[in-house]
Design a protein around this motif. Structure first.
Motif, PDB file in Angstrom:
ATOM      1  N   ALA A  42      19.549  37.403 -48.153  1.00 27.13           N
ATOM      2  CA  ALA A  42      19.704  38.012 -49.396  1.00 27.13           C
ATOM      3  C   ALA A  42      19.387  37.606 -50.878  1.00 27.13           C
ATOM      4  N   LYS A  43      19.450  37.123 -51.015  1.00 26.55           N
ATOM      5  CA  LYS A  43      19.225  36.057 -52.175  1.00 26.55           C
ATOM      6  C   LYS A  43      18.176  35.723 -52.806  1.00 26.55           C
ATOM      7  N   LYS A  44      16.732  35.357 -51.601  1.00 20.65           N
ATOM      8  CA  LYS A  44      15.773  34.974 -50.691  1.00 20.65           C
ATOM      9  C   LYS A  44      14.850  36.673 -51.244  1.00 20.65           C
ATOM     10  N   LEU A  45      15.278  37.771 -50.517  1.00 22.99           N
ATOM     11  CA  LEU A  45      15.068  39.009 -50.990  1.00 22.99           C
ATOM     12  C   LEU A  45      15.182  40.090 -51.602  1.00 22.99           C
ATOM     13  N   GLY A  46      16.255  39.371 -53.124  1.00 25.46           N
ATOM     14  CA  GLY A  46      16.288  40.141 -54.372  1.00 25.46           C
ATOM     15  C   GLY A  46      17.330  41.429 -53.532  1.00 25.46           C
ATOM     16  N   TYR A  47      17.609  41.145 -52.785  1.00 30.99           N
ATOM     17  CA  TYR A  47      18.749  42.651 -51.779  1.00 30.99           C
ATOM     18  C   TYR A  47      19.633  42.252 -53.545  1.00 30.99           C
ATOM     19  N   ARG A  48      20.117  43.693 -53.613  1.00 29.61           N
ATOM     20  CA  ARG A  48      21.566  44.492 -54.732  1.00 29.61           C
ATOM     21  C   ARG A  48      22.028  45.224 -54.562  1.00 29.61           C
ATOM     22  N   PRO A  49      23.712  45.043 -53.834  1.00 31.32           N
ATOM     23  CA  PRO A  49      24.769  46.597 -53.745  1.00 31.32           C
ATOM     24  C   PRO A  49      24.186  47.400 -54.243  1.00 31.32           C
ATOM     25  N   ASN A  50      24.779  48.661 -53.179  1.00 31.37           N
ATOM     26  CA  ASN A  50      25.037  50.152 -53.941  1.00 31.37           C
ATOM     27  C   ASN A  50      25.544  49.607 -54.224  1.00 31.37           C
ATOM     28  N   LEU A  51      26.177  49.538 -55.629  1.00 31.80           N
ATOM     29  CA  LEU A  51      27.416  49.698 -56.162  1.00 31.80           C
ATOM     30  C   LEU A  51      27.702  51.302 -56.165  1.00 31.80           C
ATOM     31  N   PHE A  52      27.249  51.845 -56.110  1.00 29.84           N
ATOM     32  CA  PHE A  52      27.882  53.531 -56.227  1.00 29.84           C
ATOM     33  C   PHE A  52      28.232  53.973 -55.252  1.00 29.84           C
ATOM     34  N   ALA A  53      27.707  52.957 -53.624  1.00 29.93           N
ATOM     35  CA  ALA A  53      28.144  53.617 -52.212  1.00 29.93           C
ATOM     36  C   ALA A  53      29.508  52.832 -52.501  1.00 29.93           C
ATOM     37  N   ARG A  54      29.628  51.878 -53.040  1.00 30.98           N
ATOM     38  CA  ARG A  54      30.564  50.844 -52.517  1.00 30.98           C
ATOM     39  C   ARG A  54      31.735  51.289 -53.348  1.00 30.98           C
ATOM     40  N   SER A  55      31.628  52.056 -54.112  1.00 30.33           N
ATOM     41  CA  SER A  55      32.550  52.353 -55.463  1.00 30.33           C
ATOM     42  C   SER A  55      33.128  54.231 -54.953  1.00 30.33           C
ATOM     43  N   LEU A  56      32.606  54.244 -53.862  1.00 28.40           N
ATOM     44  CA  LEU A  56      33.171  55.919 -53.005  1.00 28.40           C
ATOM     45  C   LEU A  56      33.869  54.745 -52.008  1.00 28.40           C
ATOM     46  N   ARG A  57      33.408  53.925 -51.631  1.00 27.23           N
ATOM     47  CA  ARG A  57      34.403  52.986 -50.859  1.00 27.23           C
ATOM     48  C   ARG A  57      35.842  52.371 -51.301  1.00 27.23           C
ATOM     49  N   SER A  58      35.572  51.929 -52.482  1.00 28.27           N
ATOM     50  CA  SER A  58      36.984  51.489 -52.997  1.00 28.27           C
ATOM     51  C   SER A  58      37.574  52.093 -53.940  1.00 28.27           C
ATOM     52  N   LYS A  59      36.633  53.329 -54.180  1.00 22.66           N
ATOM     53  CA  LYS A  59      37.464  54.765 -55.642  1.00 22.66           C
ATOM     54  C   LYS A  59      37.539  53.669 -56.282  1.00 22.66           C
ATOM     55  N   ARG A  60      36.977  52.548 -56.832  1.00 21.14           N
ATOM     56  CA  ARG A  60      36.263  51.812 -58.125  1.00 21.14           C
ATOM     57  C   ARG A  60      35.543  52.078 -58.914  1.00 21.14           C
ATOM     58  N   SER A  61      34.979  52.111 -60.167  1.00 26.89           N
ATOM     59  CA  SER A  61      33.655  52.326 -61.006  1.00 26.89           C
ATOM     60  C   SER A  61      33.224  51.383 -62.199  1.00 26.89           C
ATOM     61  N   HIS A  62      34.190  50.363 -62.213  1.00 26.70           N
ATOM     62  CA  HIS A  62      34.662  49.553 -63.138  1.00 26.70           C
ATOM     63  C   HIS A  62      33.684  50.300 -63.748  1.00 26.70           C
ATOM     64  N   THR A  63      34.150  51.333 -64.541  1.00 31.31           N
ATOM     65  CA  THR A  63      33.432  52.051 -65.922  1.00 31.31           C
ATOM     66  C   THR A  63      34.414  52.180 -66.935  1.00 31.31           C
TER      67      THR A  63
END
Length: 348
Positions: free
Chosen positions: A43-64
């Motif tokens: 993941a680090k080699k490819l520069g992968y970044r998680p989709n925070l929007f999708a993650r927030s939908l699953r976790s019901k958290r926005s961290h904003t």
């Protein structure tokens, strides 16, 4: 954009396994450490970044956290915002900043937009307009941890952080009195502003204890204004008015620093030297105070500390929500600090 499938192909594992590891899902604890490391390296080699929007939908958290400012041009806001931003950064929350422009309708619309974006907490940097247009009810409906800076509240649902204005007024007059000043002029705050009454109460309580006469002919009030920069012009005009009254004074206590700047300008124009012939003290300690001529003696609001403290209250509230605990509002007063510079001196 690098996807989970790309990482799966690079690491040699299935998309399901990669997803479990990169999202730190509950099943991740059953995946061997070497497998996790291989996936993370890919993941680090490819520069992968998680989709925070999708993650927030699953976790019901926005961290904003929403941060609403009534007027961004007010110098009072700068250090408070610095304290808020720094503390939110350290707590891994992203601030969403809005400028209300002193408009009730804009406040309501921005509040609606912030809630639509599922903020987890809300901080309001208020001014006199906040209570004037009765926006408290809108905040109480939001049902998320909320705190207001600069406005004393007595509610059980919204926290507040303010400076101890009564103590600040006491400290300012005590300083002038200690320098031997007895004929003192006062430019008070607007009557509708929440800070004005307690600050004047501090002045009166000190005067009463020390048998200091307050000449009503040397007391003027700032007019109401939506423009925070107007304090300079109003301070200038009111000081000119005080001079025209022909009532001698050796010191002037201004409601805030911008008013003090205007007062010094008017005194200088009238040929009255500061501090040789008249001492001037302000309130707030905005950034230009130390750079003004002469550098301004003032009562400092610990603005950055107030921002930090407010974030601490909000983070505690958000953690309580996650833990499904009930917490009441927190109301704190912060002690101001006298900052002596060159605009005040003893009577020779």
């Amino acid at each position: 954009m690098v996807t989970i499938r790309d990482v799966a192909k690079e690491s040699g594992f299935s998309s399901t396994t990669v997803s479990i590891v990169l999202n730190n899902a509950p099943l991740a604890r059953y995946i061997p450490a070497p497998t996790k490391k291989r996936i993370e390296r890919a993941a680090k080699k490819l520069g992968y970044r998680p989709n925070l929007f999708a993650r927030s939908l699953r976790s019901k958290r926005s961290h904003t956290v929403g941060v609403m400012v009534f007027d961004m041009t007010d110098p009072y806001c700068t250090l408070i915002l610095r304290g808020i931003e720094n503390s939110l950064y350290q707590s891994s929350y992203l601030p969403i900043l809005t400028d209300v422009h002193n408009e009730g309708s804009r406040f309501e619309r921005y509040l609606e937009m912030l809630l639509d974006r599922r903020i987890e907490g809300l901080i309001v940097l208020a001014n006199w307009l906040f209570l004037d247009i009765n926006l408290l009810a809108d905040l109480e409906k939001s049902s998320i941890p909320t705190a207001v800076i600069g406005c004393e509240l007595k509610t059980d649902s919204i926290s507040s952080v303010i400076v101890d204005n009564e103590l600040g007024g006491h400290v300012a007059l005590e300083h002038l009195h200690s320098l031997g000043h007895r004929k003192i002029a006062f430019i008070r705050g607007p009557k509708t502003l929440g800070d004005s009454a307690p600050r004047w109460k501090g002045v009166r309580s000190f005067a009463q204890v020390n048998n200091l006469e307050l000449d009503p002919r040397l007391v003027v009030d700032l007019p109401e204004s939506r423009d925070p920069i107007s304090g300079f012009e109003d301070g200038y005009k009111l000081t000119e008015e005080l001079i025209k009254r022909k009532r001698p004074f050796t010191a002037l206590m201004a409601f805030d620093d911008l008013t003090a700047f205007g007062a010094i300008r008017a005194l200088t124009k009238a040929g009255i030297r500061v501090p040789e012939q008249c001492s001037v003290i302000g309130f707030d300690d905005v950034a230009p105070s130390a750079l003004y001529t002469p550098p301004l003696t003032t009562v400092r609001q610990p603005m950055e500390v107030m921002g930090n403290m407010t974030v601490s209250i909000i983070v505690d509230g958000m953690n309580a929500v996650l833990e499904k605990k009930t917490t009441g509002a927190v109301h704190r007063k912060v002690a101001p600090e006298l900052v002596v510079r060159e605009s005040t001196r003893g009577i020779l």
